[in-house]
Every structure is written in C-alpha cells, then in structure tokens.
Write an enzyme that holds these catalytic residues in place. Structure first.
Site, PDB file in Angstrom:
ATOM      1  N   GLU A 256     -21.953   8.762 -30.575  1.00 48.56           N
ATOM      2  CA  GLU A 256     -22.215   8.880 -32.132  1.00 48.56           C
ATOM      3  C   GLU A 256     -23.209  10.122 -32.137  1.00 48.56           C
ATOM      4  O   GLU A 256     -24.406  10.360 -31.693  1.00 48.56           O
ATOM      5  CB  GLU A 256     -23.195   7.872 -32.669  1.00 48.56           C
ATOM      6  CG  GLU A 256     -22.761   6.223 -32.485  1.00 48.56           C
ATOM      7  CD  GLU A 256     -21.880   6.209 -33.505  1.00 48.56           C
ATOM      8  OE1 GLU A 256     -21.697   6.992 -34.580  1.00 48.56           O
ATOM      9  OE2 GLU A 256     -21.161   5.211 -33.543  1.00 48.56           O
ATOM     10  N   CYS A 295     -28.483  11.442 -39.602  1.00 45.16           N
ATOM     11  CA  CYS A 295     -27.006  11.805 -39.175  1.00 45.16           C
ATOM     12  C   CYS A 295     -26.324  11.690 -40.314  1.00 45.16           C
ATOM     13  O   CYS A 295     -25.176  12.393 -40.392  1.00 45.16           O
ATOM     14  CB  CYS A 295     -26.700  10.998 -37.943  1.00 45.16           C
ATOM     15  SG  CYS A 295     -26.809   9.163 -38.233  1.00 45.16           S
TER      16      CYS A 295
HETATM   17  P1  NAP Z   1     -30.375  14.850 -28.011  1.00 46.78           P
HETATM   18  O1  NAP Z   1     -31.181  16.109 -27.262  1.00 46.78           O
HETATM   19  O2  NAP Z   1     -28.988  14.859 -27.364  1.00 46.78           O
HETATM   20  O3  NAP Z   1     -30.876  13.538 -27.253  1.00 46.78           O
HETATM   21  C1  NAP Z   1     -30.470  12.339 -27.349  1.00 46.78           C
HETATM   22  C2  NAP Z   1     -30.700  11.618 -26.605  1.00 46.78           C
HETATM   23  O4  NAP Z   1     -30.310  11.935 -25.305  1.00 46.78           O
HETATM   24  C3  NAP Z   1     -32.324  11.296 -26.112  1.00 46.78           C
HETATM   25  O5  NAP Z   1     -32.656  10.032 -25.838  1.00 46.78           O
HETATM   26  C4  NAP Z   1     -32.371  12.189 -25.085  1.00 46.78           C
HETATM   27  O6  NAP Z   1     -33.572  11.832 -23.816  1.00 46.78           O
HETATM   28  C5  NAP Z   1     -31.271  11.805 -24.181  1.00 46.78           C
HETATM   29  N1  NAP Z   1     -30.815  12.806 -23.067  1.00 46.78           N
HETATM   30  C6  NAP Z   1     -30.850  13.707 -23.135  1.00 46.78           C
HETATM   31  N2  NAP Z   1     -30.366  14.486 -22.031  1.00 46.78           N
HETATM   32  C7  NAP Z   1     -30.175  13.387 -21.373  1.00 46.78           C
HETATM   33  C8  NAP Z   1     -29.448  13.130 -20.005  1.00 46.78           C
HETATM   34  N3  NAP Z   1     -29.336  14.138 -19.130  1.00 46.78           N
HETATM   35  N4  NAP Z   1     -29.479  11.944 -19.307  1.00 46.78           N
HETATM   36  C9  NAP Z   1     -29.839  10.930 -20.456  1.00 46.78           C
HETATM   37  N5  NAP Z   1     -30.080  10.897 -21.477  1.00 46.78           N
HETATM   38  C10 NAP Z   1     -30.462  12.309 -21.977  1.00 46.78           C
HETATM   39  O7  NAP Z   1     -30.308  14.715 -29.626  1.00 46.78           O
HETATM   40  P2  NAP Z   1     -31.716  14.568 -30.508  1.00 46.78           P
HETATM   41  O8  NAP Z   1     -32.276  15.878 -30.375  1.00 46.78           O
HETATM   42  O9  NAP Z   1     -32.456  13.512 -30.117  1.00 46.78           O
HETATM   43  O10 NAP Z   1     -30.934  14.213 -31.766  1.00 46.78           O
HETATM   44  C11 NAP Z   1     -30.483  15.025 -32.675  1.00 46.78           C
HETATM   45  C12 NAP Z   1     -29.144  14.938 -32.785  1.00 46.78           C
HETATM   46  O11 NAP Z   1     -28.527  13.668 -32.879  1.00 46.78           O
HETATM   47  C13 NAP Z   1     -28.445  15.743 -34.175  1.00 46.78           C
HETATM   48  O12 NAP Z   1     -27.685  16.732 -33.714  1.00 46.78           O
HETATM   49  C14 NAP Z   1     -28.034  14.435 -35.063  1.00 46.78           C
HETATM   50  O13 NAP Z   1     -26.845  14.810 -35.734  1.00 46.78           O
HETATM   51  C15 NAP Z   1     -27.534  13.396 -33.656  1.00 46.78           C
HETATM   52  N6  NAP Z   1     -27.698  12.067 -34.489  1.00 46.78           N
HETATM   53  C16 NAP Z   1     -26.417  11.238 -34.695  1.00 46.78           C
HETATM   54  C17 NAP Z   1     -26.508  10.101 -35.006  1.00 46.78           C
HETATM   55  C18 NAP Z   1     -25.336   9.131 -35.364  1.00 46.78           C
HETATM   56  O14 NAP Z   1     -25.630   8.027 -35.308  1.00 46.78           O
HETATM   57  N7  NAP Z   1     -24.331   9.656 -35.254  1.00 46.78           N
HETATM   58  C19 NAP Z   1     -27.830   9.531 -35.607  1.00 46.78           C
HETATM   59  C20 NAP Z   1     -28.830  10.365 -35.078  1.00 46.78           C
HETATM   60  C21 NAP Z   1     -28.948  11.562 -34.638  1.00 46.78           C
HETATM   61  P3  NAP Z   1     -34.869  12.738 -24.036  1.00 46.78           P
HETATM   62  O15 NAP Z   1     -35.494  12.645 -25.337  1.00 46.78           O
HETATM   63  O16 NAP Z   1     -35.669  12.018 -22.793  1.00 46.78           O
HETATM   64  O17 NAP Z   1     -34.579  14.087 -23.802  1.00 46.78           O
END
Ligand code: NAP
Length: 522
Positions: A256, A295
């Site tokens: 997602e 999102c």
């Molecule tokens: P993100 O930086 O991709 O992080 C998301 C999750 O991935 C966090 O729990 C992060 O953990 C984890 N993660 C990052 N690198 C990883 C790795 N190498 N191995 C395992 N886990 C890893 O995204 P975000 O900044 O939290 O969220 C913002 C984005 O999410 C926006 O672009 C938004 O559009 C999208 N979003 C989409 C939805 C949907 O339902 N489609 C809902 C909400 C948000 P850490 O925090 O520990 O780094």
C-alpha cells in the site's frame, strides 16, 4: 526518559545500544528511545508460526471473531490514554487521534462481527464443486486455507493504531499470527496499544508480536508460507518486494503506497448548491485532517474551467478559520507534521510545485509558528491550496505526492479530459466524483475505475452515512493499482484472502465433499 520495548516471543524486550529517539513534533522535545538491535527476529518468526499459527487455526471463525471483539473492547477501554499518546508522539489533534484509535477498535469490531457471521468453519470453500467427468465421482473444489507462516506487517508513521489493527484483523480472522512493525518515529502509540491488547488476555500465545523500531533481518528470513504486508513510501515497498529471499521463496507481498487522489467537481454542480458545499467540505477536511498525512487525502482537485475561480475562492475561504499549532493548545485544528524529515519533504515538495508553475492561493512552504508551541519549534505547515492553471503541462502535480496539508486545484473542460488527467497519476487509492447527474457519474466514475481501488460518487442526498473519501472502511477495499502499490486490503472477507492459500482439491467426489464439510462456502 522511557525506553520503549518490543513484544517478542511472549516477552517485553529491549535491544542493545542507544537506539533511536522519538519526539513530540509540536515541541521537538525527546519523548522516548527505542532499540531493536540484537533482538532475535528469526526466533520471533519461528515462535509466531508454530505457537500462534497452531492456536489460531484451531479456533473457528466465530471464535476468532469473539477474540477480535474482545481486542476491540480492550482498545476502547484505554481510549483516552491512547488518544493522548497520539497527540504527543504523532502530533495529532484530539479529533485526529480519535480517528486513528477509533478506526483501530472499529475495524477490529467489524471483523469480529464478520467472524461471528462465518460460524463454526475454520476455512473457506471457494465456489461450488465442479464435476470433472460424466458422473460426480471425479470432481474439483477450490478451498482457501490459512497459510502456515507468519504475517509480517510493516506500517507507515501516520496511523500507528489503525495500521496495526486493520492488517491484524484480517490476518487473525484468516488464521495467521502477526508480527507488526510500526514506523519508529510514532511507535509510542502502537506500544501502548499492544500493551492493552496483550493485557486483555484475549490473544492466544504467539498470535501477536510487535517490533518497536527497525526490523533487523526479519524480512530477509521470510519464507514461502509467510506474508509481508507493507504500507509506506513506494520506494520502500519496491525495495522490500525485490529482496532476494522474497523473490526466491515467492513470499506473498502486499504493498500500500502513495496516491494522488482526486476530487472531481461534476460539470452539473452549481456554486452554493448542497453538493458544492459537500465538495468544499470534503476537500477542506482532507487538507487539514491529520495535517494532510493520510494516504487517502485529496491531492488533486479537478474543477470545470468555468467554475475554477469560484471553487478556489470558496475553498480558500473555508480554510481561513484553521488554527495551526500544538494539539494541546486551545482551538488548534491542524497539528504539526510527524517528523522533521516530513517537514523538510513537504516544504521541498511545495517549492517544486511552485517552480513548475503552480500558484500559491493560500499557505505555502514558509515557516509557521504553531499556536502553543515554543518559539521556532515544531514541524508546522500552513494549510495550502495551489492552483495549476495548465493542468496538462505542470507534470509534477500528477507525479509527486506532497504528504502534508496541501492540495492543488486544476481545471478541466470535458469529462473525457478529466478522466485522462486523473489517470495521469498512474494508479491511486481513492477518487471521488461530486455530482447529481447520472451521466456524469457513469462517465467519470467508470472512466477512472480501472485506475483506482475505490471510486466514490457523492452528492448532498447521502446524509450522515457519508464520512468522506478519506475514511477507509472495513467493508470496502483499500488499495489501488500502479503508484498505490497494487495491493488490496480490507473489503470484508476479501482482506482475509491475502493470508490464505487457494488450493484446488481434485479427485474422488465423496472424499472431497467430506474434506470440505467443515468449511464456509464463499
Ligand atoms: P516509509 O519511510 O516507507 O516507512 C514505512 C515503513 O517501512 C516504516 O515502518 C519503516 O520503518 C519501514 N521500513 C523502512 N525501511 C525498511 C527496511 N529496510 N526494512 C523494513 N522496514 C523498513 O514511509 P513513511 O514515511 O512511514 O510513510 C509515508 C508514505 O506512506 C507516504 O508516501 C504515504 O503515501 C504512504 N502511505 C500509504 C498508505 C496506504 O495505505 N496506501 C497509508 C499511509 C501512508 P522505520 O520507521 O523504522 O524506518
């Protein structure tokens, strides 16, 4: 300062070293630390699969449903504490924090009721038996059985409560144990919620584990029976789904990701009409709720060219009353962004839009002193409306998600053109057509359907059942093609299917009939 703990293999545990610090985004004060370094993720995976998986599979759908209802009540009983935690660590206003926490308990309750309605079965049969010969002696029957591994849930920072609950509800009801990993920056609320879920006593041993920070080598250890469900940035999703072991073992993955959701004002809607007001209300809500960090928030607003000026005026006017600041200060309606990195990204994104030719109608990237926040502190952005008069040439509007309190208004001249412009985002979660006209609804809603997981058709006659496009409902699909990650969550029983293996049973009809006697037919 509190050192947050993870919940692994039935114990509350901390990692080694200093770890990471969690902040209050209104004051930039450190709130807690967390470390997951050196934790045994391989052991957690094995423990979940053996203990939790066996316990959940032994329960009927109705029993799993009762469990979800008990978990929903456990969250509700700690509601005030959880809301407070969301206000402090995620910068949510009280109403934004309720949206997250009540969304968590509500989704668990909805899946609890679904479980009860599925009765005493433990798996699904999918469709009717299929006769494969001249008699019924040789037949086929598709079944859906729970996978035998663990469901690893990696969540985004913006919904620390709902994120855990909406994914776990589907996995648990399907019969799979969960390891949930919230985003580190806002993990405090998830830790508090996990404490409540564990203390409820409703969870069988091994059904839930929670990692309050980075997940170490867990993803690299996933195998063929495991499921990885990810929510976050598209680039992180792409990296996780292309890991070697994920490809080698065909680990089932659901992503997602980002979305440039649209609100489309139908060409039939007149200024000042009830449907017009609904449209303005929904767009304004999506700019301000959770400071635009949803999102599903409306990022592009398509308006018939003749109505452009009026719509911009009314939208900007609607935002005048907003008060940006600390959720703990009187009268604040828009909280800060969750992290310093988000603040940097949102400001840079807005600047890029302006450099590409968009005009700022209100707000913008300038620093904002939040009400009730210490001088110069906090990750605040003013509610922002941009105008892209040349909807075709300002490409960035269709390419880049500014994950903050901002939207861009664009003109269109025909339904066809509008559909083409909406489609330029390359796939999204949800878009909405505001109209009272059947022809507009059919042309535009169906025209954009292939590019979305959910399309709303809204007008003023819907009454109180309408919560706006930004609320994700357990009954309806959440996800979308392309940019949105290509995933599917929720949607009633559909959300359970990610965690189940569809298998065709083929052979002697009476034996197959006996084998599926305890199933619930879909
Ligand atoms: P993100 O930086 O991709 O992080 C998301 C999750 O991935 C966090 O729990 C992060 O953990 C984890 N993660 C990052 N690198 C990883 C790795 N190498 N191995 C395992 N886990 C890893 O995204 P975000 O900044 O939290 O969220 C913002 C984005 O999410 C926006 O672009 C938004 O559009 C999208 N979003 C989409 C939805 C949907 O339902 N489609 C809902 C909400 C948000 P850490 O925090 O520990 O780094």
């Amino acid at each position: 300062m509190e050192a947050l703990k993870s919940y692994l293999a039935g114990q509350w545990v901390s990692g080694e070293g200093k770890g990471q610090t969690l902040y209050d985004p209104s004051t930039e004060e450190a709130l807690a630390t967390t470390s997951t370094e050196g934790l045994d993720f391989g052991g957690a995976r094995a423990y979940g699969a053996s203990k939790g998986g066996a316990a959940l599979r032994a329960m009927t759908f109705a029993q799993r449903g009762e469990m979800l209802l008990a978990l929903s009540r456990a969250i509700h009983s700690k509601r005030d504490e959880l809301i407070e935690s969301g206000m402090k660590n995620a910068g949510n206003t009280r109403s934004d924090a309720k949206f997250d926490v009540d969304g968590a308990s509500g989704t668990l309750a909805a899946y609890g009721e679904l479980g009860k309605s599925l009765g005493d079965a433990t798996f699904f049969s999918d469709g009717e038996p299929i006769s494969l010969g001249r008699s019924s002696r040789v037949s086929g029957q598709h079944v859906l059985v729970p996978r035998r591994g663990v469901a690893v849930h990696v969540n985004a920072f913006n919904f620390p409560a709902w994120g855990l609950a909406e994914k776990a509800a589907c996995a648990w009801l399907a019969g799979m144990p969960v390891i949930s990993k919230p985003a580190t920056a806002t993990a405090m609320l998830t830790v508090r919620m996990t404490e409540a879920l564990v203390a409820s006593g409703a969870l069988p041993e091994g059904a839930l584990q929670m990692i309050a920070g980075p997940s170490g080598d867990l993803i690299d250890r996933l195998g063929p029976q495991d499921v990885l469900a990810f929510t976050g940035a598209g680039s992180t999703g792409a990296m996780l789904r292309s890991k070697k072991n994920v490809i080698d073992h065909a680990v089932r993955v659901n992503v997602e990701a980002d979305s440039l959701n649209a609100a489309i004002l139908g060409s039939d809607v007149e200024r000042g009409s009830d449907t017009w007001l609904l449209f303005i209300t929904d767009v304004a809500r999506d700019i301000t709720q959770k400071a635009g960090q949803k999102c599903t928030a409306i990022r592009r607003v398509f308006v018939p060219k003749a109505m452009l000026e009026a719509a911009c005026e009314d939208l900007v006017e609607r935002l005048y009353g907003c008060v940006v600041g600390s959720p703990f200060a009187e009268g604040v309606t828009v909280g800060p962004l969750a992290t310093a990195a988000q603040l940097r990204d949102v400001r840079a994104g807005l600047d890029r839009f302006v450099q590409a030719g968009a005009k700022v109608l209100t707000g913008g990237s300038a620093a904002v002193q939040g009400k009730g926040a210490p001088e110069g502190k906090g990750y605040f952005v003013a509610p922002t409306v941009l105008l892209a008069e040349d909807a075709h040439r300002i490409n960035i509007v269709h390419e880049h998600e500014v994950f903050g309190p901002a939207t861009t208004v664009l003109p269109y001249e025909s339904n066809d053109e509008c559909v083409q412009l909406v489609a330029r985002a390359g796939g999204g979660l949800v878009s909405t057509v505001y109209t009272d006209d059947r022809a507009v609804s059919a042309e535009v809603a169906l025209g954009i359907a292939a590019y979305h997981g959910r399309v709303c058709v809204a007008n003023s006659r819907m009454g109180s059942g309408w919560l706006g496009p930004g609320t994700v409902l357990p009954q309806l699909l959440h996800g979308g093609p392309g940019r949105a990650g290509g995933g599917e969550e929720l949607g009633g029983h559909r959300g359970m299917l990610l965690y189940m293996q569809r298998t065709a049973l083929q052979g002697f009809g009476p034996l197959i009939e006996g084998a599926v006697a305890g199933s619930k037919r879909l």
